[in-house]
Design an enzyme around this catalytic site. Structure first.
Site, mmCIF file in Angstrom:
data_model
loop_
_atom_site.group_PDB
_atom_site.id
_atom_site.type_symbol
_atom_site.label_atom_id
_atom_site.label_comp_id
_atom_site.label_asym_id
_atom_site.label_seq_id
_atom_site.Cartn_x
_atom_site.Cartn_y
_atom_site.Cartn_z
ATOM 1 N N ALA A 194 2.771 -0.625 -9.186
ATOM 2 C CA ALA A 194 2.765 0.616 -9.389
ATOM 3 C C ALA A 194 1.005 0.177 -9.738
ATOM 4 C CB ALA A 194 3.290 1.076 -11.266
ATOM 5 N N GLY A 195 0.563 0.624 -8.576
ATOM 6 C CA GLY A 195 -1.180 0.651 -8.691
ATOM 7 C C GLY A 195 -1.855 1.342 -8.774
ATOM 8 N N ALA A 196 -2.351 1.881 -7.257
ATOM 9 C CA ALA A 196 -3.006 2.820 -7.689
ATOM 10 C C ALA A 196 -1.958 4.850 -7.807
ATOM 11 C CB ALA A 196 -3.939 3.727 -6.150
ATOM 12 N N GLY A 224 1.168 4.473 -7.343
ATOM 13 C CA GLY A 224 2.286 4.018 -8.500
ATOM 14 C C GLY A 224 1.866 4.417 -10.309
ATOM 15 N N ASN A 261 3.140 4.888 2.938
ATOM 16 C CA ASN A 261 2.326 5.726 4.177
ATOM 17 C C ASN A 261 3.008 4.927 5.695
ATOM 18 O OD1 ASN A 261 0.947 7.221 3.165
ATOM 19 N ND2 ASN A 261 -1.086 5.981 3.014
ATOM 20 N N LYS A 272 0.353 13.440 8.186
ATOM 21 C CA LYS A 272 0.429 12.615 7.466
ATOM 22 C C LYS A 272 -0.237 11.302 8.288
ATOM 23 C CE LYS A 272 -1.312 11.139 3.687
ATOM 24 N NZ LYS A 272 -1.001 9.612 2.866
ATOM 25 N N ASN A 332 -3.814 8.784 9.092
ATOM 26 C CA ASN A 332 -3.782 7.323 9.029
ATOM 27 C C ASN A 332 -3.881 6.806 10.040
ATOM 28 O OD1 ASN A 332 -2.027 8.518 6.202
ATOM 29 N ND2 ASN A 332 -3.611 7.326 6.110
ATOM 30 N N SER A 362 -8.832 3.781 2.803
ATOM 31 C CA SER A 362 -7.888 2.655 2.423
ATOM 32 C C SER A 362 -7.927 1.721 3.001
ATOM 33 C CB SER A 362 -6.476 3.611 1.996
ATOM 34 O OG SER A 362 -6.300 3.408 2.626
ATOM 35 N N GLU A 414 -2.979 -2.019 6.097
ATOM 36 C CA GLU A 414 -1.306 -1.276 6.759
ATOM 37 C C GLU A 414 -1.244 -1.637 8.269
ATOM 38 O OE1 GLU A 414 -1.327 1.217 3.302
ATOM 39 O OE2 GLU A 414 1.164 0.849 2.873
#
Ligand SMILES: NC(=O)C1=CN([C@@H]2O[C@H](COP(=O)(O)OP(=O)(O)OC[C@H]3O[C@@H](n4cnc5c(N)ncnc54)[C@H](OP(=O)(O)O)[C@@H]3O)[C@@H](O)[C@H]2O)C=CC1
Ligand SMILES: CC(C)(CO)C(=O)C(=O)O
Length: 326
Positions: free
Chosen positions: A8-10, A12, A102, A204, A208, A273, A285
């Site tokens: 539960a960061g940005a 979540g 992602n 999407k 990315n 990001s 990532e």
């Protein structure tokens, strides 16, 4: 309905705050100073100029939270395989795992049909940790559109967007998808159940796959890298290679590459990001956003010269910064 958001960061944290505000039975798994702040002071969400703080059930101990109806995974892609074991106490016979990460998802070839059915992807699921540890039948896919940031421990800033598209690997409108869609809808989020989620995953991913490494290599913001003729051409070539792969896998793109790049430019002076991660000294990532597409290039026998080049450069960039592998 018990919902646990793991990581539960940005993203979540944003979803967790919205669910908590709507009175849902939600718990949040996090760690470090962010967890401590949420436990001691609650979770603060800054959205559209308003600041609200919610009391949340936050923990780092899955066993204490027990079995859930839904576990929504909002970790960075590379953080998931190492925690599959720790997540087991959350998983009962009817638990649905929602993959809000992602890149190409590890379950991509589950229920796709055809000769590639059941193919596993080493770039996103090394050692088959998720395939074996969760089981693909539990999975409900999700494409995350909102942008958010943890600006200090316990404080999430929502930047834009509120859509979390959901989709079953077989495209059906299942009860479990509809129930979650309704719960997210009650929390003020858009959560349509899509019959062809893989098409959305690729649209999407187009961005990315290309914008993120180019920004990490050049430190340019989206508006600049999408309009500079040289980097625009690199992004375009990467996207065209990805499009050829995806179309061989049955994907239908509703827009073309130029419209996608123009959409990126319109976001404005955004630092992707991956650039934010590089600057903050956090792992990037790379495997989920680029390595997975290169792997799919091999699977579909599609040459990926531009993706290979950019992947080599950004991997070395990350390695030199101590943010990738050994
Ligand atoms: N942020 C955004 O705007 C968007 C993000 N996404 C995607 O959503 C996914 C989540 O991204 P985002 O929310 O930005 O990531 P964050 O890093 O903000 O959130 C992940 C959280 O999980 C925590 N975490 C990591 N490992 C563990 C663990 N073992 N146990 C408990 N907690 C752990 C992290 O802690 P720590 O900080 O200590 O590592 C962090 O608080 C990614 O795939 C991302 O690409 C998609 C669209 C937009
Ligand atoms: C670049 C962008 C805005 C979309 O492709 C993004 O999702 C990111 O910063 O990771």
């Amino acid at each position: 309905m018990k919902i646990c958001i793991f990581g539960a960061g940005a993203i979540g944290g944003y979803m967790g705050a919205k669910l908590a505000e709507a009175g849902a039975e939600v718990s949040l798994v996090a760690r470090g100073p962010h967890l401590k702040a949420m436990q001691e002071k609650g979770l603060t969400l800054i959205e559209e100029g308003e600041t609200k703080t919610f009391k949340v059930n936050a923990s780092d101990d899955a066993a204490a939270l027990g079995q859930q109806d839904y576990v929504i995974v909002t970790l960075k892609a590379h953080s998931v395989p190492p925690v599959v074991g720790r997540m087991q106490p959350l998983i009962g016979p009817d638990t649905t795992i929602v993959s809000g990460v992602n890149g190409v998802p590890w379950w991509y070839f589950h229920k796709i049909g055809g000769p590639l059915e059941g193919t596993r992807l080493a770039s996103v699921d090394p050692g088959d940790a998720q395939w074996d540890g969760f089981g693909p039948d539990r999975v409900l896919g999700c494409v995350v559109y909102p942008a958010a940031e943890v600006i200090e421990p316990g404080v999430v800033k929502h930047i834009e967007g509120n859509r979390f598209s959901l989709g079953e690997p077989d495209g059906s409108k299942s009860d479990r998808a509809v129930r979650l869609s309704e719960a997210l809808g009650k929390a003020g989020l858009k959560a349509p159940v899509r019959p062809r989620l893989r098409d959305e995953i690729w649209v999407k991913l187009w961005g990315n796959l290309s914008f993120n490494p180019i920004s990490a290599l050049t430190h340019a913001t989206l508006d600049v890298l999408c309009t500079d003729p040289g980097t625009r051409a690199v992004a375009r070539n990467m996207m065209l290679e990805a499009q050829e792969i995806a179309e061989k896998l049955g994907v239908k793109f509703p827009i073309d590459v130029d419209r996608r790049i123009d959409g990126g430019a319109a976001v404005g002076a955004h630092r992707t990001s991956m650039l934010q991660d590089l600057d903050a000294g956090r792992p990037m990532e790379i495997d989920a956003l680029l390595g997975s597409v290169q792997e799919l290039g091999r699977v579909t026998e599609t040459p990926t010269p531009t993706i290979d080049t950019v992947l080599a450069l950004v991997t070395l960039r990350a390695r030199v910064a101590g943010l990738y592998g050994a």
